[in-house]
Scaffold this active site. Structure first.
Site, PDB file in Angstrom:
ATOM      1  N   ARG A 178     -23.795  15.792  35.758  1.00 58.25           N
ATOM      2  CA  ARG A 178     -22.945  15.115  34.950  1.00 58.25           C
ATOM      3  C   ARG A 178     -22.870  13.344  35.448  1.00 58.25           C
ATOM      4  O   ARG A 178     -22.945  12.468  34.716  1.00 58.25           O
ATOM      5  CB  ARG A 178     -21.513  15.483  35.123  1.00 58.25           C
ATOM      6  CG  ARG A 178     -21.220  16.227  33.931  1.00 58.25           C
ATOM      7  CD  ARG A 178     -20.048  17.298  34.418  1.00 58.25           C
ATOM      8  NE  ARG A 178     -20.591  18.043  35.478  1.00 58.25           N
ATOM      9  CZ  ARG A 178     -21.464  19.128  35.150  1.00 58.25           C
ATOM     10  NH1 ARG A 178     -21.682  19.337  34.017  1.00 58.25           N
ATOM     11  NH2 ARG A 178     -22.036  19.855  36.103  1.00 58.25           N
ATOM     12  N   THR A 179     -22.486  13.360  36.888  1.00 64.40           N
ATOM     13  CA  THR A 179     -21.973  11.953  37.353  1.00 64.40           C
ATOM     14  C   THR A 179     -23.197  10.979  37.130  1.00 64.40           C
ATOM     15  O   THR A 179     -22.974  10.059  36.748  1.00 64.40           O
ATOM     16  CB  THR A 179     -21.564  12.024  38.871  1.00 64.40           C
ATOM     17  OG1 THR A 179     -20.555  13.184  38.904  1.00 64.40           O
ATOM     18  CG2 THR A 179     -21.045  10.803  39.327  1.00 64.40           C
TER      19      THR A 179
ATOM     20  N   LYS B 114     -37.226   9.001  55.853  1.00 62.85           N
ATOM     21  CA  LYS B 114     -37.719   8.284  56.865  1.00 62.85           C
ATOM     22  C   LYS B 114     -36.804   8.022  57.892  1.00 62.85           C
ATOM     23  O   LYS B 114     -37.367   7.314  59.180  1.00 62.85           O
ATOM     24  CB  LYS B 114     -38.483   7.228  56.298  1.00 62.85           C
ATOM     25  CG  LYS B 114     -39.745   7.444  55.408  1.00 62.85           C
ATOM     26  CD  LYS B 114     -40.096   5.873  55.070  1.00 62.85           C
ATOM     27  CE  LYS B 114     -41.290   6.238  53.768  1.00 62.85           C
ATOM     28  NZ  LYS B 114     -41.492   4.930  53.223  1.00 62.85           N
TER      29      LYS B 114
ATOM     30  N   ARG C  73     -23.832   8.519  45.437  1.00 62.29           N
ATOM     31  CA  ARG C  73     -23.391   9.651  46.065  1.00 62.29           C
ATOM     32  C   ARG C  73     -24.053  10.199  47.216  1.00 62.29           C
ATOM     33  O   ARG C  73     -25.546   9.973  47.350  1.00 62.29           O
ATOM     34  CB  ARG C  73     -23.519  10.759  44.874  1.00 62.29           C
ATOM     35  CG  ARG C  73     -23.256  12.070  45.475  1.00 62.29           C
ATOM     36  CD  ARG C  73     -23.146  13.367  44.390  1.00 62.29           C
ATOM     37  NE  ARG C  73     -22.057  13.274  43.479  1.00 62.29           N
ATOM     38  CZ  ARG C  73     -21.843  14.027  42.529  1.00 62.29           C
ATOM     39  NH1 ARG C  73     -22.198  15.107  42.256  1.00 62.29           N
ATOM     40  NH2 ARG C  73     -20.681  13.931  41.762  1.00 62.29           N
TER      41      ARG C  73
HETATM   42  C1  NCD Z   1     -17.908  17.519  41.292  1.00 60.90           C
HETATM   43  C2  NCD Z   1     -18.245  17.012  42.676  1.00 60.90           C
HETATM   44  O1  NCD Z   1     -19.645  16.867  42.537  1.00 60.90           O
HETATM   45  O2  NCD Z   1     -17.307  16.683  43.414  1.00 60.90           O
HETATM   46  N1  NCD Z   1     -18.557  17.506  40.185  1.00 60.90           N
HETATM   47  C3  NCD Z   1     -18.767  16.336  39.522  1.00 60.90           C
HETATM   48  O3  NCD Z   1     -18.849  15.206  39.897  1.00 60.90           O
HETATM   49  N2  NCD Z   1     -17.818  16.380  38.225  1.00 60.90           N
HETATM   50  C4  NCD Z   1     -17.198  18.948  41.376  1.00 60.90           C
HETATM   51  C5  NCD Z   1     -18.000  19.930  41.942  1.00 60.90           C
HETATM   52  O4  NCD Z   1     -19.088  19.760  42.368  1.00 60.90           O
HETATM   53  O5  NCD Z   1     -17.367  21.031  42.365  1.00 60.90           O
END
Ligand code: NCD
Length: 309
Positions: free
Chosen positions: A53-54, A82, A103
Site C-alpha cells: 500500500r504505502t 553493501k 521506509r
Molecule cells: C502498516 C505499517 O506498515 O506499519 N501498514 C501500512 O503502511 N498501511 C501496518 C502494518 O504493517 O500492520
C-alpha cells in the site's frame, strides 16, 4: 523557501493538517486540476522493508500529480546490502530526486535521512516508531466518515506496542478536543509508556486500557484494528500465542453502534473477518484511497515550500 521533512505528525500544525485535508478533498473533487502539478518532478521511494500500500500509494500519488517516480525496493537489491549508511544513501538520492519517501526497519532512520538529504524526506514508516502518512489517511477517513475530528471515542485494538500507525494516530488525535481513547490489547502489547506520557498524559486525554474488546465495543465511534507485528517480535512462540487475540466478526459487531467506523491500516491477517467487509461500517478500503489523496496533498505542500513548484 524551506526544505521541510515530515518524520511524525507533530511536524505538522493543526491548521496545516486542515489545509492538507482540504487539498485532498479538492483533489477528489477536481482531479484534472492537479494532473500536471508536479510535471518533471521526481519522487524517490526508498523502501527497505516490505510494503504494498504505502509504496504504491506514494507512487500513484506522484503519477496522478504528473510527476515521475524512482524506486528502491528491499535492502537486498540496493547499496544498503553493501553496507552504505542511510546518511550516504540520502545524500546520493538527493542528487536524483526532488523529494524522498523512505521506509526503514530501524527507528530513527527517516530522521537521519532527513538530516542528510538536501530535499524533503517523508517518513513512510521507521521500525516500530511512527508512520505519519498512514495517520494522514486515517484523519481524512475520520473527518469524512464522522464529519469531525474532535469529540470522538476511539478504540485502538491489537498490537499497540509495535504498531507504529497507532503511535502516530494517538499523537495526532491527542491535539483535538473532547477525545477519548479505549486501548484494547493483550497485556504484553500495550501502548508504550513514552507514547502515553508524551501524548495522553501530557494533554490530559482520558483513556481506558482493557484486554476485552466485546466489553467496550458499544462505546466506540471509531474502532481501529491492527495486525500483530510479527516482524518485531523477538520470538515466534510469543507471536503465535498473541496473533489471534482479537478477531472482529459480524457477531461481535452486533454490539457496536450503527454509525461505528471500522478502520485498519492493512495488511489484514486475521483481525477482521472478511464477512465484515460488506458491513457499511467497514471503512478500511476507503482509508486506502484516502491515503493516496493525502499523500498527493503532502507532496504538493512540501515541493511548494521547497520552491520546487
Ligand atoms: C502498516 C505499517 O506498515 O506499519 N501498514 C501500512 O503502511 N498501511 C501496518 C502494518 O504493517 O500492520
Amino acid at each position: 523557501m524551506t526544505k521541510r521533512s515530515i518524520i511524525d505528525v507533530p511536524d505538522l500544525s493543526l491548521p496545516e493538517l486542515d489545509r492538507l485535508m482540504d487539498t485532498a478533498e479538492d483533489i477528489i473533487a477536481r482531479p484534472d486540476d492537479y494532473a500536471d502539478a508536479c510535471r518533471r518532478k521526481k519522487l524517490a521511494t526508498l523502501f527497505f522493508e516490505p510494503s504494498t500500500r504505502t509504496r504504491l500509494s506514494f507512487e500513484a500519488a506522484m503519477y496522478e500529480l504528473g510527476g515521475n517516480v524512482l524506486s528502491v525496493t528491499g535492502a537486498a537489491t540496493s547499496s544498503a546490502a553493501k553496507g552504505e549508511s542511510v546518511a550516504d544513501t540520502a545524500k546520493t538520492v538527493s542528487c536524483y530526486a526532488d523529494i524522498i519517501a523512505m521506509r526503514h526497519p530501524k527507528e530513527g532512520a527517516a530522521l537521519v535521512a532527513a538530516r542528510n538529504a538536501s530535499v524533503p524526506v517523508i517518513n513512510a514508516g521507521d521500525g516500530g516508531h511512527c508512520h505519519p502518512t498512514q495517520t494522514l489517511a486515517d484523519l481524512l477517513t475520520i473527518r469524512r466518515e464522522k464529519g469531525r475530528l474532535d469529540r470522538v471515542t476511539v478504540g485502538l485494538c491489537g498490537d499497540l506496542k509495535f504498531g507504529r500507525t497507532v503511535h502516530s494516530l494517538i499523537g495526532a488525535l491527542s491535539r483535538y478536543a473532547g477525545l477519548r481513547f479505549v486501548l484494547v490489547s493483550p497485556e504484553e502489547l500495550k501502548v508504550p509508556s513514552y507514547v502515553k506520557n508524551e501524548h495522553l498524559k501530557k494533554n490530559g486525554i482520558p483513556y481506558l486500557q482493557t484486554t476485552d474488546l466485546e466489553e467496550v465495543i458499544g462505546d466506540l465511534d471509531i474502532l481501529y484494528m491492527t495486525r500483530v507485528q510479527r516482524e518485531r517480535f523477538f520470538n515466534e512462540e510469543d507471536y503465535l500465542r498473541l496473533r489471534d487475540s482479537y478477531i472482529l466478526t459480524p457477531e461481535k459487531l452486533k454490539k457496536a453502534r450503527k454509525d461505528l467506523c471500522v478502520m485498519h491500516p492493512l495488511p489484514r491477517v486475521n483481525e477482521i473477518s472478511v464477512a465484515v467487509d460488506d458491513d457499511p461500517r467497514a471503512c478500511y478500503f476507503k482509508q486506502v484511497l484516502n491515503g493516496k489523496y493525502m499523500r498527493m496533498a503532502l507532496i504538493l505542500m512540501l515541493l511548494r515550500e521547497a520552491g520546487k513548484l
